[in-house]
Write an enzyme that holds these catalytic residues in place. Structure first.
Site, PDB file in Angstrom:
ATOM      1  CG  HIS A  24      -2.291  -0.433   0.987  1.00 33.30           C
ATOM      2  ND1 HIS A  24      -2.681  -1.735   1.144  1.00 33.30           N
ATOM      3  CD2 HIS A  24      -3.395   0.242   0.569  1.00 33.30           C
ATOM      4  CE1 HIS A  24      -3.970  -1.847   0.846  1.00 33.30           C
ATOM      5  NE2 HIS A  24      -4.429  -0.666   0.492  1.00 33.30           N
ATOM      6  CB  SER A 117       0.426  -2.693   6.050  1.00 37.18           C
ATOM      7  OG  SER A 117       0.907  -1.519   6.688  1.00 37.18           O
TER       8      SER A 117
END
Length: 544
Positions: A24, A117
């Site tokens: 991300h 993430s």
């Protein structure tokens, strides 16, 4: 990571590289107020600068002057220029990197990023410093206290640089070792499909349907990269009566929708909301691109890690089984995520049962991934057999260009205090102790400016660091560099008076010498008056 290297056939020179890697772009937290390309943008900047340096066998530095004390005396006579008019293209000529069409392009593409993430240190409670509750990503039931930490914690910018550098370093390794030349057909298949209430055939010939789009309470909980609010938690499958009443004011979901989306509780039935136009897309573009044995799947959403793996494996199996030998084990399938349009997340059926953020954001119900696999397999089969893809009649996305609501007001007319010009200095660079800035210092200057939205200076720059070389000022850094910060705000004395601050964090590779900070901007005297462009530079300072 997968990297595709582009080489000019005539000259043999490398002209670009595309890489696909899932993470991300959330190294910059919601506390960051500066526009940024996040870790993907950082990786691209590092890669392109690296390639330019090895091609030219040089760096951006220049020979170091031998006598800093003389330079310190010299710069005290070089004052700020004051604001001056310029034209709309002037800032482009002050870019540190010239956009002449010859630049190497290093693109860091997104992939099945859904649950990946960049905040790799984990998620911790901001009140206690302890790890968050793993199942709900919350602290004492409060998701706002649970936040992910990047490798440069607590510095978001450092985290962005580190994650960008990791992608850049891997891309360089792959770029330098790339030897397998792609040969064979260049091909594609593209269709629009209605993902709302699509019939899907599962293994064993069982038939199910997707649902009109909806979001669940886990969506409102957010993630550790960006926590939500209002008491929702990841994994919630129930909604309290208060939020049901709030939801129903917008649109009460149909009973068919409620049953179809289970175990997701319908917090927002966006697929049943059509005023002033559809709240979420129903008709989505899906596409397969082929470059020899490289297959690129263009997916209009964010697949989770496992969802992406299943889609890649299914498409490869279809190609190999039906391609008559054109495809084999060396066929490489990559996912290009968030392409052509955006339709939130795609979780696996098992992940959907858990209703964490990604599952609660999987719009079309528990069989969304199966629908994608089915439709991509249809495209893969058409490609393998050399047939055209079947485009359902009348299925194309609606043209909303004349209906889209514009809620952002135009900038107010710009004003200045009496006797000031746009581009004049309000606060000049302060001379440091010892008379010279060191590596890591942050010289800054504030200019009387105008609303930056008057003109975004596309292909230009709002901020430049210039270095004195001989008798000429040469741009060496601009607002595309991580070391240069452009900060705009309204002056406290007026709603119509703007201030622009330029800060330069002197990088380790900067040469000793004489520098100054330059600002570009554009102003409007009235709402409908023509845009006027301006520039101004600070007084000079030294770096040693």
């Amino acid at each position: 990571m997968t990297l595709l290297k582009f080489v000019d056939n005539a000259s043999g020179k490398s002209i670009g590289a595309f890489s696909w890697y899932a993470t991300h772009g959330t190294s910059m937290s919601r506390d960051n107020k500066l526009i940024s390309g996040d870790n993907k943008g950082a990786a691209a900047r590092f890669f392109e600068d690296w390639f330019t340096s090895i091609e030219s066998n040089s760096s951006r530095s220049v020979p170091t002057p031998s006598n800093i004390s003389k330079l310190i005396k010299k710069v005290r006579s070089i004052k700020a220029t004051g604001g001056k008019p310029c034209d709309s293209s002037t800032s482009r000529s002050f870019k540190a990197r010239k956009s002449d069409g010859s630049q190497f392009v290093g693109a860091f593409c997104q992939s099945n990023v859904g649950d990946v993430s960049p905040n790799v240190l984990g998620a911790f409670c901001t009140d206690s410093g302890k790890p968050c509750d793993l199942n709900h990503s919350s602290c004492h039931g409060d998701v706002t206290l649970c936040k992910g930490r990047g490798p440069g914690y607590p510095d978001d910018i450092l985290s962005t640089k580190i994650i960008g550098e990791r992608q850049f370093n891997k891309a360089v390794d792959l770029f330098m070792s790339a030897t397998k030349e792609l040969t064979g057909k260049v091909d594609y298949r593209h269709v629009y499909q209605n993902f709302s209430e699509m019939e899907v055939e599962l293994s064993g010939k069982t038939k199910v349907r997707t649902c009109p789009a909806a979001l669940g309470p886990g969506f409102a909980a957010g993630t550790t990269d960006g926590p939500g609010m209002f008491g929702f938690q990841q994994g919630d499958t129930e909604i309290n009566e208060l939020w049901k009443k709030v939801r129903d004011l917008l649109k009460e979901p149909s009973q068919l929708q409620v049953e179809c989306q289970k175990p997701k509780a319908v917090l927002l039935s966006s697929g049943e909301m059509f005023e002033p136009y559809a709240w979420t897309p129903e008709i989505l573009p899906i596409q397969i691109l082929r470059l020899g044995k490289l297959i690129i799947l263009s997916v209009p959403g964010e697949l989770t890690t496992m969802a992406g793996r299943r889609l890649r494996e299914a498409v490869k199996e279809t190609l190999v089984s039906n391609g008559g030998g054109e495809f084999d084990d060396e066929t490489h399938v990559v996912i290009a995520g968030l392409t052509n349009t955006y339709s939130q997340y795609v979780a696996t059926f098992e992940e959907y049962e858990q209703q964490r953020y990604e599952a609660a954001s999987t719009l079309y119900g528990p069989h969304t991934l199966s629908a994608y696999i089915q439709e991509f397999n249809h495209l893969a089969l058409a490609m393998a057999k050399g047939r055209s893809a079947l485009q359902p009649a009348d299925w194309s996305p609606p043209d909303l260009s004349l209906k889209v609501l514009r809620l952002l007001a135009d900038p107010f007319p710009d004003s200045l205090p009496g006797g000031k010009k746009f581009g004049d200095i309000k606060q000049d660079v302060s001379e440091p102790k010892g008379g010279s800035f060191k590596k890591g210092d942050r010289p800054s200057a504030t200019f009387w400016s105008a609303n930056a939205r008057n003109d975004l200076l596309t292909e230009g720059t709002f901020a430049v660091v210039e270095m004195l070389q001989g008798q000429r000022w040469i741009p060496v850094y601009d607002d595309d560099d991580f070391c240069l910060y452009f900060k705009w705000k309204l002056d406290n004395s007026s709603l119509y008076t703007s201030l622009a601050t330029i800060e330069w964090e002197v990088p380790e590779e900067a040469s000793s010498g004489v520098y100054r900070l330059r600002h570009f901007g554009s102003s409007k005297k009235a709402q409908h008056s023509p845009i006027e462009y301006f520039t101004g530079a600070s007084s000079a300072f030294t770096v040693s």
